[in-house]
Scaffold this active site. Structure first.
Site, short mmCIF file in Angstrom:
data_model
loop_
_atom_site.label_atom_id
_atom_site.label_comp_id
_atom_site.label_asym_id
_atom_site.label_seq_id
_atom_site.Cartn_x
_atom_site.Cartn_y
_atom_site.Cartn_z
N GLU A 354 0.81 -1.23 0.00
CA GLU A 354 0.00 0.00 0.00
C GLU A 354 0.83 1.27 0.00
O GLU A 354 0.35 2.34 -0.34
CB GLU A 354 -0.97 0.01 1.20
CG GLU A 354 -0.28 -0.01 2.55
CD GLU A 354 -0.14 -1.44 3.08
OE1 GLU A 354 -0.14 -1.59 4.30
OE2 GLU A 354 -0.03 -2.36 2.29
N ASP A 396 16.79 18.18 -31.70
CA ASP A 396 17.03 19.02 -32.87
C ASP A 396 18.49 19.51 -32.82
O ASP A 396 19.22 19.22 -31.88
CB ASP A 396 16.04 20.20 -32.93
CG ASP A 396 16.22 21.18 -31.77
OD1 ASP A 396 16.99 20.86 -30.84
OD2 ASP A 396 15.60 22.24 -31.80
N ASP A 663 12.01 22.72 -29.59
CA ASP A 663 11.45 23.99 -29.13
C ASP A 663 10.53 24.66 -30.14
O ASP A 663 10.00 25.74 -29.88
CB ASP A 663 12.57 24.97 -28.75
CG ASP A 663 13.50 25.26 -29.92
OD1 ASP A 663 13.29 24.68 -31.01
OD2 ASP A 663 14.43 26.07 -29.76
N ASP A 667 8.32 20.62 -33.77
CA ASP A 667 8.72 19.57 -32.85
C ASP A 667 7.58 19.10 -31.95
O ASP A 667 7.71 18.07 -31.28
CB ASP A 667 9.86 20.07 -31.93
CG ASP A 667 11.11 20.44 -32.71
OD1 ASP A 667 11.46 19.69 -33.64
OD2 ASP A 667 11.72 21.48 -32.39
N ASN A 731 5.86 -13.99 4.03
CA ASN A 731 4.88 -13.98 5.12
C ASN A 731 3.68 -14.86 4.81
O ASN A 731 3.20 -15.62 5.64
CB ASN A 731 4.41 -12.55 5.39
CG ASN A 731 5.41 -11.79 6.24
OD1 ASN A 731 6.34 -12.38 6.80
ND2 ASN A 731 5.23 -10.48 6.34
#
Length: 920
Positions: A354, A396, A663, A667, A731
């Site tokens: 968990e 690039d 950028d 792209d 266990n």
């Protein structure tokens, strides 16, 4: 038409019930429709743009209901009601509750919520509270970290506000008030005014004035221009600016971006001035059409998400098998089915890691904090692990590998020997011309020393012949210190040679023969192959009496040599590429630029450059052929946005974890398709929207730091998963053995929950643990089969010592009746907790723990603290609250031997495991 209606209705239904993402993965028909629709829109827009480029100015203005002096404010307001704001479609930010749901939904959180509900319905309030806390901490921690990063990214965009110089033809007093209210603009006159207006209020028909440094705010047609050069790198990837004109010169153009008299949103003015009319805004623009295609496409499922889901379902399936077995064994052997149900539920909770969502989230959050100090904004936490798993980085060229600035590299004579004379002539040409000072001229002016700058004072300018597109050369005429009138010409090699009749070799003037032409062509092509741009320099002397010169005088010139230019690599590029290669990351260059330039840059920074795949060739390749090609090539040149996206998709199909750094608008699609999309703060908005990470410094060195941090993050997450899976398996195996032979429960449900809680608390320090250098050398990937194998091999080791503990409690301390069960349970509680806590140190490293590799101080401290609490609970005043009892002191004489033997056996098995399977 009928088909379109049904398609829209079906899409709306999916969006309404949040099923669109699910059906998109399974409905190839819909994907086909979307792709064909995108192609249709692109083709229609291309035809319309070409039509606009061919219209006469007045015809175009009439078509747009405009005027050469601009729209009236009333017309502009009507157009805005019709076309909306000049804004490109962006990915809509999630509402807070949607973001919270996104952070919550994963297989473990859903399973834990179900277990918490079952625990609540069976009056197990302790289990309910424990499980609920785990889920809430995991969800809110991730929500908080991602919200903070997204706000930082939004703040970057908010820092930039763009305006445009707009013309208005007529104004009324109400218009003046409206201007002040809408734009914050104060004007006094009522006719033919110019003012700066935020670009989102531009409309088709607006007349705007552009000059050097301006971003082009919409798709525009040029009405007039002077020496206008535009950088289209954001759209095409070309590093060199292109010249634009008021008239279209070449009619045989099929690509809109090649049209001479159109400007496109997202590009910018390098030099010159222009008066233009807006033809498309917002989503109707060429930029907007590309952006819409990107944002309308669902994000690809990343390597991290796939890996977590596979591991999650592996452990969940294990729990769903083992918990019912425990239920039936205890139900049949003990006869108390109600108690058996509670115990099986506790086993299910104990089997479920968990803390996994919280450990994963906190580890990723720590990585995000580290990267923020390295000038990286993490928009999506999952991206950090993808950093570590990345084995291919696509990037690039311009501005990432290179300095994005032109430098003069050679000044040589016709045979390639260094020549001071050639540099001096090129300098005079660049200095005395009054037209456009382009990047090449700037490079020449910066390359000369003070002596040469002083030398120019001995020359006097007489005239010049400006540059034009057809000639691709320009000339200046000067009076030399010897009182000669000399024309100095520089330009494209082939265009200059056309007007040369002679060549200067070692001070001698010789006729330019065919043989010499071939030799010159070979020399210049060699420079081109080195990635250099070559400009030829020539001259001619005239009679003293001539004062006016024209294009006709550019004849019978003497070729004196060449100057070459280079956009050089960044100093950080070579060491960064070397480090990435050393860490198992292949760097591939995807660019829209020239292949020769790209090869040269790649050669200098250590990227294999012997083979290049061009965009034109990619068009002819099937997906199967491209899948092979992306493995064989590292350089891809002259690419379109679609080419880049296809390359990324095929690399992912080959099993790679792919990062993409870019950028520009060209792209954005590839950034979105990649496992980890990376952009920079100076990128266009759509690229930043699509990215998972935003770099505040455009450097590959930053990426190398991110790769290391990603692998460190992954290694720490994997520690928890392996430890939890193996110890939980052990266990359960021990529970099965004990349930079959012992007449009472070997451990009560509350014992399992408390033990599990304490063990999980001890793991909170894992995100701060050290990672061995060997684990950072190669990409780290999720391998569910590896987790399963590790669990099956290491889990039973703890069961061996659990069974020894059973025997100890049964035969030595005589805890062998229901009346003595709390003593038995206390003895196993302590051994189980301590072995679970110690396993952390045994399998956190492939080395010998505590000797060759020691855990970080926080993890050691938590181990000591939890071990102390585990011993205190049965021995202290709280024992009866947890249905435990004090253990005899003689028990603690046996305990060290059990723990030491457990560690030795685990280390021995670990060495055998490493030799056979390796260590992740």
């Amino acid at each position: 038409m009928k088909y379109d209606l049904w398609q829209r209705l079906f899409t709306r239904f999916l969006e309404t019930f949040h099923l669109k993402r699910f059906f998109a993965r399974h409905n190839s028909f819909k994907e086909l429709h979307q792709s064909s629709y995108a192609r249709e829109v692109g083709q229609t827009l291309a035809v319309q743009l070409k039509t606009y480029s061919q219209l006469e100015n007045q015809t175009l203005l009439n078509e747009l209901s405009s005027h050469e002096e601009g729209l009236t404010e009333a017309q502009a307001y009507e157009q805005q009601l019709k076309f909306g704001l000049n804004e490109v479609a962006q990915e809509k930010p999630l509402r807070w509750w949607q973001h919270l749901w996104y952070c919550y939904r994963n297989p473990f959180n859903v399973l834990l919520s179900i277990l918490a509900l079952v625990a609540f319905l069976t009056d197990d309030l302790t289990g309910t509270v424990i499980i609920s806390i785990m889920v809430l901490l995991s969800t809110f921690l991730r929500y908080w970290q991602e919200s903070k990063s997204n706000k930082a990214a939004d703040a970057l965009k908010a820092m930039v506000t763009n305006t445009a110089m707009v013309l208005r033809r007529e104004m009324g007093y109400q218009d003046l008030v409206l201007l002040q209210q809408r734009y914050g603009v104060h004007v006094k006159q009522l006719k033919n005014i110019q003012f700066e207006m935020p670009i989102q209020y531009l409309v088709p028909g607006d007349i705007i004035l552009l000059s050097a440094g301006d971003m082009i705010p919409a798709d525009c047609r040029i009405l007039s221009a002077k020496d206008l050069f535009v950088s289209q790198a954001a759209m095409t990837g070309e590093s060199m600016p292109v010249e634009k004109y008021a008239m279209q010169k070449n009619e045989d153009i099929h690509t809109p971006l090649e049209l001479d008299n159109l400007l496109f949103m997202g590009t910018n003015i390098v030099s010159g001035t222009a008066k233009v009319v807006v033809i498309h805004t917002g989503i109707q623009s060429y930029f907007g059409a590309l952006a819409h295609r990107v944002t309308a496409t669902d994000r690809s499922v990343t390597s991290f998400q796939l890996g977590v889901n596979k591991v999650s379902w592996l452990l969940i399936r294990f729990m769903l098998i083992m918990a019912p077995i425990v239920l039936f064994i205890n139900g049949f052997t003990k006869g108390d089915w109600a108690e058996a149900v509670l115990f099986a539920l506790s086993v299910a909770v104990g089997l479920t890691p968990e803390m996994l969502p919280m450990i994963v989230t906190s580890t990723l959050a720590k990585g995000a904090v580290f990267l923020s100090r390295k000038k990286v904004i993490v928009k999506r936490l999952d991206a950090i692990q993808n950093f570590g798993a990345m084995d291919v980085l696509c990037t690039d060229k311009t501005g990432t590998l290179t300095q994005d600035k032109i430098f003069l590299s050679h000044h040589v004579d016709v045979h390639g020997r260094k020549s001071h004379t050639v540099l001096m002539q090129a300098f005079l040409n660049s200095y005395y011309q009054t037209g456009l000072k382009n990047l090449l001229d700037v490079a020449v002016l910066e390359a000369v020393d003070q002596d040469m700058k002083f030398e120019k004072l001995r020359f006097k300018k007489i005239d010049e012949v400006p540059f034009d597109f057809e000639r691709r050369r320009m000339s200046v005429v000067v009076r030399t210190p010897q009182a000669q009138v000399r024309m100095i010409t520089k330009g494209a090699v082939e265009e200059v040679i056309k007007v040369c009749s002679y060549v200067e070799i070692k001070g001698e003037i010789k006729e330019l023969t065919a043989e010499l032409c071939n030799e010159i062509e070979e020399i210049t092509q060699n420079y081109n192959r080195e990635g250099l741009r070559v400009v030829a320099v020539a001259y001619r002397d005239f009679k003293m009496t001539q004062e006016n010169f024209s294009v006709h005088d550019e004849s019978d010139l003497i070729l004196t040599g060449y100057i070459t230019f280079l956009d050089p690599p960044k100093e950080s590029a070579q060491p960064a590429v070397k480090q990435l290669h050393a860490h198992g990351v292949t760097v591939k260059v995807l660019t829209g630029d020239n292949e020769f330039v790209t090869q040269k840059i790649c050669h200098e920074i250590g990227i294999p450059n012997d083979k290049v795949l061009l965009g034109g060739k990619i068009e002819t390749l099937s997906d199967a052929e491209l899948k092979q090609a992306v493995e064989d090539y590292t350089i891809f040149a002259k690419l379109s946005p679609i080419h880049k996206e296809r390359i990324v998709e095929q690399l992912k199909a080959n099993g790679h974890v792919v990062g993409f750094l870019g950028d520009g608008i060209n792209d954005a699609a590839a950034i979105r398709a990649a496992d980890i999309g990376i952009s920079v703060d100076s990128a266009v908005d759509i690229a930043k929207e699509s990215a998972d990470l935003i770099l505040l410094e455009k450097s590959l060195m930053v990426l190398e730091n991110g790769v290391i941090e990603g692998r460190r993050t992954f290694a720490n997450m994997l520690k928890y998963i392996k430890m939890t899976a193996s110890s939980n398996f052990g266990n359960v195996f021990s529970v099965l053995v004990a349930s079959a032979f012992i007449p009472f429960l070997p451990m009560l449900p509350i014992h399992l929950l408390v033990q599990n809680l304490l063990y999980d608390v001890s793991q909170i320090a894992i995100p701060f643990d050290h990672v061995d250098d060997e684990q950072l050398e190669k990409p780290q990937r999720w391998q569910p089969s590896e987790v399963g194998r590790f669990m099956v091999i290491f889990g039973p080791i703890s069961s061996i010592f659990d069974i020894l503990t059973f025997c100890l409690m049964w035969f030595v301390f005589h805890a062998n009746t229901p009346a003595q069960q709390s003593l038995f349970q206390s003895g196993w509680f302590v051994v189980g907790l301590l072995t679970q806590t110690l396993i952390v140190h045994m399998i956190r490293t492939r080395k010998i723990p505590f000797i060759q590799s020691c855990a970080a101080t926080p993890l050691v401290a938590m181990t000591i603290l939890i071990s102390a609490i585990g011993i205190f609970l049965p021995m202290g005043p709280l024992a009866h609250y947890f249905k435990l009892q004090a253990l005899p002191l003689s028990y603690f004489l046996y305990l060290p031997f059990i723990l030491l033997a457990y560690m030795c056996v685990t280390q021995w098995v670990k060495r055998i495991y490493i030799r056979r399977y390796g260590w992740q």
